[in-house]
Design a protein around this motif. Structure first.
Motif, mmCIF file in Angstrom:
data_model
loop_
_atom_site.group_PDB
_atom_site.id
_atom_site.type_symbol
_atom_site.label_atom_id
_atom_site.label_comp_id
_atom_site.label_asym_id
_atom_site.label_seq_id
_atom_site.Cartn_x
_atom_site.Cartn_y
_atom_site.Cartn_z
ATOM 1 N N ASP A 19 4.789 15.438 -2.194
ATOM 2 C CA ASP A 19 4.886 15.747 -0.795
ATOM 3 C C ASP A 19 3.670 14.508 -0.250
ATOM 4 N N VAL A 20 3.768 13.544 -0.579
ATOM 5 C CA VAL A 20 2.637 12.655 -0.403
ATOM 6 C C VAL A 20 2.750 12.183 0.914
ATOM 7 N N THR A 21 1.416 12.324 1.660
ATOM 8 C CA THR A 21 1.280 11.611 2.907
ATOM 9 C C THR A 21 -0.006 10.884 2.610
ATOM 10 N N HIS A 22 -0.321 9.925 3.599
ATOM 11 C CA HIS A 22 -1.474 9.021 3.331
ATOM 12 C C HIS A 22 -1.854 8.687 4.941
ATOM 13 N N THR A 23 -3.201 8.362 5.090
ATOM 14 C CA THR A 23 -3.901 8.049 6.268
ATOM 15 C C THR A 23 -4.674 6.622 5.910
ATOM 16 N N VAL A 24 -4.339 5.747 6.553
ATOM 17 C CA VAL A 24 -4.963 4.403 6.512
ATOM 18 C C VAL A 24 -5.519 3.810 7.796
ATOM 19 N N GLU A 25 -6.611 3.842 8.105
ATOM 20 C CA GLU A 25 -7.001 3.401 9.336
ATOM 21 C C GLU A 25 -8.380 2.368 9.254
ATOM 22 N N TRP A 32 2.120 1.675 -3.367
ATOM 23 C CA TRP A 32 1.140 1.997 -4.388
ATOM 24 C C TRP A 32 0.805 3.654 -4.046
ATOM 25 N N ALA A 33 0.398 3.960 -2.785
ATOM 26 C CA ALA A 33 0.116 5.204 -2.742
ATOM 27 C C ALA A 33 0.976 6.475 -3.146
ATOM 28 N N ALA A 87 0.062 8.712 -6.596
ATOM 29 C CA ALA A 87 0.066 10.219 -6.298
ATOM 30 C C ALA A 87 0.879 10.820 -7.170
ATOM 31 N N LEU A 142 0.762 -1.260 -0.053
ATOM 32 C CA LEU A 142 0.070 0.084 -0.122
ATOM 33 C C LEU A 142 0.866 1.309 0.163
#
Lengths: 137, 137
Positions: A121-127, A109-110, A114, A106
Motif C-alpha cells: 500500500d505504498v505511497t510517497h511524497t516528494v516535493e 524505486w520507491a 518499500a 523515483l
DNA sequence: TCCGAAATGATTACCGTTATGATTATGGTC
DNA sequence: GACCATAATCATAACGGTAATCATTTCGGA
C-alpha cells in the motif's frame, strides 16, 4: 465511495460558488491555500463560505483536476493540475509558483524499495521547495 | 550550537524530564508523535508537561539526534536518528515503524533540477509510507 | 410552479502546536 | 551543606488550519 451514476463525477449541480472557486484556481499558476483563495473571493466581491471553498478544493483534488501538497508548515496548497500522469513539483517557498517535474525512476524505486522491505500500500511524497528567480531578485 | 563539553551537547542542564523524553524515543524504533510520547510518559508515571516534550523533541531534532517528518495529516513524528548522513524513510502508516533509506541520486537530481529552473535555497522532502508486514497480518 | 435533494455557509468543534508567565529545579560557588 | 542566578518546567490559554453541524437556500427535473 465509487458510485457509477450517470451524473458527472464532480458536483451534481453547477453552482456559482463552485465556479468561483474553480476560476480562482485556474486563474493562477501558483499554489494557493484554501484560506488564501477564500480571501480572494471575498475581496473580489464573491460571497463564498470557507467551508464551501474547502469542499470544492477537496472535490477537485479527488477528481484529479487539482494538485495538492503540504507546505513545510503543514498547510495544504492547491493548483490546477497540468498533466494527467503522476508527477511532483518544484515550488517557490515565497510565492507558491511551481513547476511540474516527472520522475519515473523515483516512482519505480520507491515502490520497489518499500515492497522489498515488506511494506504494502505504498505511497510517497516528494516535493522540492526553493526560492524562484523573481522572489530572489 | 555545537559545543564540545563533557556534558552531552543536548540541554545545558540535565533534567529528569529531558532524560525521560529521550528515553522514550530511544526505547522505540517507531516514529512517534509528541502527544504520543507525552501520553506514554504520563501513563508510566513520569510527570512531564506537554510543552516540555515539544521543546526537547525540537532540541534533539536540531542537534540531529532525532529524525522528524510530517505524516500525511500534518502531524510531526520523531524517531532516533541512526545515520549521520542525509536520508529518507519508509514508514508504516499504522505503527510508525520506519526504515532509513539513502538516495544519493535523488539528492543530486533534486538540487540540479531546481537550480536549472532558477530556484535557489533548495530543500526537499521525500517520504514513503506503506503498511508493514506486521500491521498487515 | 412545485418539490425533494443537494449545496451552502455561519458557527462551532477539533487537533496539533506554540506562547505566556509564574513556579521549580539545577549546578556552580562559597 | 547553603545560597543564588538562571535555566527549565508546565498549566493554561491562545492560535491556525481544517472539518463537522445543521438550518437555510438553491437547483433542476417533473
Amino acid at each position: 465511495m465509487a458510485d457509477a451514476s450517470d451524473h458527472p463525477a464532480r458536483a451534481s449541480r453547477r453552482t456559482r460558488q463552485g465556479e468561483a472557486v474553480l476560476n480562482v484556481v485556474l486563474g493562477s499558476d501558483n499554489f494557493r491555500s484554501a484560506q488564501d483563495i477564500h480571501a480572494e473571493l471575498r475581496s473580489s466581491g464573491e460571497a463564498v463560505g470557507l467551508t464551501t471553498v474547502y469542499r470544492h478544493l477537496a472535490l477537485l483534488t479527488d477528481e484529479g483536476r487539482l494538485d495538492a501538497l503540504q507546505t513545510a508548515d503543514g498547510e495544504v496548497v492547491y493548483r490546477r493540475c497540468h498533466s494527467e500522469s503522476h508527477h511532483h513539483h518544484v515550488v517557490c517557498r515565497r510565492c507558491g509558483r511551481g513547476v511540474e517535474v516527472a520522475l519515473p525512476d523515483l516512482e519505480r524505486w520507491a515502490e520497489a524499495t518499500a515492497s522489498a522491505l515488506g511494506y504494502s500500500d505504498v505511497t510517497h511524497t516528494v516535493e522540492i521547495f526553493g526560492v524562484c528567480a523573481d522572489c530572489r531578485g
